[in-house]
Write a protein that holds these residues in place. Structure first.
Motif, PDB file in Angstrom:
ATOM      1  N   HIS A   1      -2.931   6.235   7.783  1.00 16.47           N
ATOM      2  CA  HIS A   1      -3.998   5.201   7.741  1.00 16.47           C
ATOM      3  C   HIS A   1      -3.383   4.164   7.173  1.00 16.47           C
ATOM      4  CE1 HIS A   1      -7.564   2.807   7.987  1.00 16.47           C
ATOM      5  NE2 HIS A   1      -7.752   2.928   6.309  1.00 16.47           N
TER       6      HIS A   1
ATOM      7  N   GLN B   1      -3.095   1.277   4.775  1.00 14.28           N
ATOM      8  CA  GLN B   1      -3.962   0.655   3.703  1.00 14.28           C
ATOM      9  C   GLN B   1      -3.826  -0.704   3.450  1.00 14.28           C
ATOM     10  OE1 GLN B   1      -4.540   3.110   0.404  1.00 14.28           O
ATOM     11  NE2 GLN B   1      -5.857   4.601   1.626  1.00 14.28           N
ATOM     12  N   GLY B   2      -2.670  -1.197   3.657  1.00 13.65           N
ATOM     13  CA  GLY B   2      -2.173  -2.482   3.208  1.00 13.65           C
ATOM     14  C   GLY B   2      -0.703  -2.757   3.029  1.00 13.65           C
TER      15      GLY B   2
ATOM     16  N   THR C   1      -1.483  -6.320  -4.109  1.00 13.21           N
ATOM     17  CA  THR C   1      -1.776  -5.492  -2.762  1.00 13.21           C
ATOM     18  C   THR C   1      -2.714  -6.557  -1.960  1.00 13.21           C
ATOM     19  OG1 THR C   1      -1.728  -3.627  -4.292  1.00 13.21           O
ATOM     20  CG2 THR C   1      -3.061  -3.498  -1.879  1.00 13.21           C
TER      21      THR C   1
ATOM     22  N   ARG D   1      -4.859  -6.119   1.612  1.00 15.78           N
ATOM     23  CA  ARG D   1      -5.363  -4.849   2.284  1.00 15.78           C
ATOM     24  C   ARG D   1      -5.139  -5.056   3.684  1.00 15.78           C
ATOM     25  NH1 ARG D   1      -6.170  -0.761  -0.867  1.00 15.78           N
ATOM     26  NH2 ARG D   1      -6.513  -1.363  -2.991  1.00 15.78           N
ATOM     27  N   GLY D   2      -5.254  -3.929   4.560  1.00 12.61           N
ATOM     28  CA  GLY D   2      -5.505  -4.195   5.915  1.00 12.61           C
ATOM     29  C   GLY D   2      -4.058  -4.680   6.520  1.00 12.61           C
TER      30      GLY D   2
ATOM     31  N   ASN E   1       0.144   3.675   2.855  1.00 16.64           N
ATOM     32  CA  ASN E   1      -1.004   4.506   3.667  1.00 16.64           C
ATOM     33  C   ASN E   1      -1.594   5.313   2.565  1.00 16.64           C
ATOM     34  OD1 ASN E   1       0.634   6.667   2.823  1.00 16.64           O
ATOM     35  ND2 ASN E   1       1.521   6.921   5.089  1.00 16.64           N
ATOM     36  N   GLY E   2      -2.264   6.257   2.947  1.00 22.12           N
ATOM     37  CA  GLY E   2      -3.109   7.167   1.893  1.00 22.12           C
ATOM     38  C   GLY E   2      -2.329   8.260   1.187  1.00 22.12           C
TER      39      GLY E   2
END
Length: 207
Positions: free
Chosen positions: A34, A36-37, A62, A64-65, A89-90
């Motif tokens: 996923h 995350q940014g 950071t 995001r996205g 990512n995660g």
């Protein structure tokens, strides 16, 4: 963790304390999870006015996205910086993009570090001062303004003197005896004047 570093990292310096960084998004397949940014790592390499290298503190922002740009606020004027970008990512961060160097332009200096007034005579005072702790550029001159203050605290005419940047003291002559003077003192770079410091001093009454 992600496999690929963001490409085509570009830095646009907006002013002496703010820059904008752009990057190309990584292919979503390479994120392996996923998205995350993106994280921007940046750090000051050196001040351009002082060649001292000190402990380098890396800062991280950071975004995001799936953003492809971000702002870097709070930079120090007249300094050399490096940065790189990583995708997150995660599980963690991917590899860093190659380091990008950018330089911030000059800003206005901080106030002179001190102003000391000594050796009063009938018609002169000696001024000594320290250079600004943060010159934020190449100092071009100091500006001294002063005016007499009479017993009812009214201010007399203001005199302004420009002093070369390499000077650190001055003897002011042709003053009035037994007179209180107020002094305003600041430093300048090509960008403009920094904050001023103020002092008061009195010439002596009789020898």
């Amino acid at each position: 963790v992600p496999m690929v570093a963001p490409g085509n990292v570009q830095v646009h310096v907006i002013n002496s304390t703010l820059a904008k960084v752009h990057w190309d998004p990584v292919p979503l397949k390479s994120v392996r999870g996923h998205l995350q940014g993106y994280k921007v790592y940046y750090w000051k390499e050196q001040s351009l006015s002082r060649r001292s290298r000190r402990h380098v503190e890396k800062k991280i922002l950071t975004f995001r996205g799936n953003k492809t740009f971000g702002m870097l606020p709070g930079l120090e004027p007249y300094s050399s910086y490096k940065l790189n970008v990583r995708v997150v990512n995660g599980k963690g961060e991917g590899p860093a993009s190659p380091d990008k160097i950018f330089k911030t332009p000059e800003g206005v200096p901080s106030s002179p570090s001190f102003l000391k007034i000594s050796n009063p005579t009938l018609d002169s005072l000696t001024l000594e001062w320290g250079s600004p702790t943060h010159p934020n550029g190449v100092l071009t001159s100091y500006i001294l303004k002063f005016q007499p203050i009479n017993n009812t605290h009214e201010l007399g005419p203001l005199v302004e003197i420009r002093i070369p940047a390499n000077e650190s003291s001055l003897i002011l002559k042709n003053l009035n005896y037994s007179t209180r003077y107020k002094f305003y003192f600041n430093a300048q770079t090509s960008v403009g004047s920094g904050n001023q410091i103020t002092e008061e001093a009195v010439t002596i009454m009789d020898e």
